[in-house]
Design an enzyme around this catalytic site. Structure first.
Site, PDB file in Angstrom:
ATOM      1  N   CYS A  85      63.117  86.287  28.620  1.00 40.23           N
ATOM      2  CA  CYS A  85      64.090  85.777  27.649  1.00 40.23           C
ATOM      3  C   CYS A  85      64.001  84.262  27.487  1.00 40.23           C
ATOM      4  CB  CYS A  85      65.504  86.173  28.060  1.00 40.23           C
ATOM      5  SG  CYS A  85      65.652  87.936  28.421  1.00 40.23           S
ATOM      6  N   HIS A 334      70.700  87.946  20.540  1.00 39.62           N
ATOM      7  CA  HIS A 334      69.678  87.651  21.548  1.00 39.62           C
ATOM      8  C   HIS A 334      68.370  88.390  21.255  1.00 39.62           C
ATOM      9  CE1 HIS A 334      67.709  86.630  25.183  1.00 39.62           C
ATOM     10  NE2 HIS A 334      68.162  87.567  25.971  1.00 39.62           N
TER      11      HIS A 334
END
Lengths: 388, 388
Positions: A85, A334
């Protein structure tokens, strides 16, 4: 060591876009970034770095050149960087290194991910590949589970902390995201909504978890010479990055992410600035507990002081230190590989006075904080407006 | 722009190692690199960059921190870079940028891949992810097929070229690899062996194709200050990289890889050197045709002149310009993510006089050439020994 500046920034809307591909989303972000970079043309780009996990196994190899060719940057060296991420937070850092090294005057850093076109189980697999393999993924532990262990440990350690603090983070971030037209979940939520959501991994409920999103983001990093001729420029004052044991079970402490603290320390030192100088921050709130830990790891308060910051509204948009004015991962969304670059996009907009309804007042110094996995990687940028 | 030097280099043997993991192979390479870097200790490493395609879907996310933690480099920022078969050539380049930027004094660059524990079909899938997806991979075109199209086009274009030139490249590289204890296929082959091998993708036969290998490689890049105190140091005189259309069908010419030529031009310009200054080269001979094209793209001869270079033995170990003294991808092996760093390992050994039986005489300037996919990415380094 020469200075590097962000001179342009753009992003697609984050959300679920069945008619888009990773390439079309990236093109949207790239075009907006290039448009905002008055003074830089596509032909000026010396280098490109893109972040992506490659969720869904799309173009797992050579996806860097695959996106740059799609936007017409033929011949430009491009590599994909992967740090789960934190992929595009590291891409921004790499573009900064390229400019500081003198090997590039203009470097494009971006990221993208397409996640919503698969079932929950498939998405869990693709997120799981960023966890520790043998003792987390293969035993069935998901990321919600990993962060739930951190949340439990935090609640155990600090008596003042309660699940209500997780819910208050959600309410704040949704309030900000509701002012952001690019947000995936751009609606407000009440404290009752957040309190009463279904449990995902106790003590974390649905409102304590960010969504899976499609999206892309891009920034243009340039040397001082180039930046001086641009409409807007934000100085990359400090950069820090660090790694940490990938598996949670290898760590001594679950209430903090050591790589975040180390990355912040490096970035502050390079910038000659400290947490007191920061006017706002975009932090990696993949789960609400992660935002609380970030306050402490980034030095915004002492250990265990995060709940008080939340209770006092310090990190709300009108507070002394707004955190996640964009809506954060929770509300803005996200899309793994886009997230770090997207934080830099928000910081650029805030520091150049283009954040519209969610503008932080007197924003001169901003911080971005991007985490890979459950902290195996972290990267922090300290950005300064109004320098040139 | 400050100088960067390679001060240590190591690699595992390349081959089929069912008892090894990507982490244990990387550890072998790292330890050998660190041992060879007299003057640098593990605690000096400021940054790490590792290349891998992630064949087999092992640790697709955060595999950078996963390997650095395995060798005890806790806390060191590490990212994985992916550019298909050029992953670790780009990792070396990124480590050079990190040092030149002033953000690192010592940077570790490496790569690894485990490929031999899967069936041919599965391996083909994982190699295919580095081809163009819609028009190559999904239509069933393999990399052998892509390079066979290049080979056919080359044979059609140049009357002097024949499949025998592919076979002669194989004979030369196997002769070199037979002198390399780290080689996967470290045996000699005769011209008859190479001529009579079974067809893989016409006009390419088995001896015209590199194997799939397991392996890892690593180099340590350092600033001049650090390098001055080291036992050995090779200056990174020039670095160049470029991208190209990922799919072959988007290109005008199949007889050359444009990104290779562009990367070489950049590297020569930065080094202030040209092809005539090069004493030996490690080039990306994933298929024999690729080595012939490399001669031309790197300026070792005119367009169409590669067959003559082969016929005249110029690129043999005892020739004027030895190419692939290590054995190249053909004989040394091709563990995707390790290959580019492995070329730098060979160049370091040659330029510091540690190449034993395959030592190139009077080796002062070496070139490495690493290609991703069928040329979607390329990276070239010009390395100079005896400077410090």
């Amino acid at each position: 060591m020469r200075d590097a500046y962000i001179v342009g920034a753009g992003q697609s809307k984050y959300g679920a876009f069945p008619d888009e591909s990773y390439r079309s989303l990236f093109a949207t972000a790239y075009e907006e970034a290039m448009e905002s970079a008055g003074g830089v043309e596509p032909g000026d780009v010396d280098e490109a770095v893109v972040g992506s996990l490659g969720v869904g196994g799309r173009q797992l190899g050579l996806s860097g050149p695959a996106v740059t060719e799609h936007v017409g940057l033929h011949g430009v060296p491009c590599s994909r960087i992967e740090n789960a991420c934190a992929a595009s937070g590291y891409a921004v850092r790499q573009a900064v290194q390229a400019v500081k090294s003198g090997m590039a005057d203009v470097a494009l850093a971006g990221g993208y991910e397409v996640m919503t076109d698969m079932s929950g189980d498939v998405a869990k697999y693709w997120l799981g590949v960023s966890g520790e393999t043998e003792w987390e993924r293969l035993t069935g532990t998901t990321f919600s589970g990993v962060y739930a262990q951190m949340a439990s440990s935090y609640l155990d350690t600090y008596d003042d902390a309660s699940p209500d603090h997780f819910s208050k983070v959600a309410v704040k971030n949704h309030a900000n995201g509701a002012k952001n037209p690019k947000a995936h979940l751009g609606f407000e939520c009440s404290l009752d909504d957040a309190r009463n959501a279904p449990v995902v991994a106790d003590p974390l409920n649905l409102y304590h978890c960010c969504p899976t999103s499609d999206g892309a983001a891009a920034v243009i990093v340039a040397s001082e010479d180039v930046a001086s001729a641009c409409d807007d420029a934000v100085r990359v004052a400090g950069v820090g990055a660090a790694s940490e044991r990938v598996g949670l079970f290898q760590r001594d402490d679950y209430t903090s992410i050591r790589s975040s603290a180390q990355a912040a320390e490096t970035a502050y030192e390079m910038a000659g600035l400290g947490p007191d100088d920061v006017d706002f921050a975009e932090v990696h709130d993949c789960f609400a507990i992660a935002e609380l830990m970030a306050y402490e790891d980034l030095g915004f308060c002492e250990r265990g002081g995060a709940p008080e910051l939340v209770d006092d509204g310090v990190t709300e948009l009108g507070g002394d230190l707004p955190v996640n004015p964009s809506g954060g991962l929770k509300s803005k969304g996200h899309p793994i590989g886009a997230t770090g670059a997207g934080q830099a996009v928000e910081a650029f907009k805030q520091l150049t006075g283009h954040a519209d309804d969610r503008q932080v007042s007197d924003a001169n110094v901003g911080l971005t904080h991007n985490v890979g996995g459950s902290g195996g990687a972290a990267v922090v940028h300290v950005l300064e407006g109004g320098v040139l």
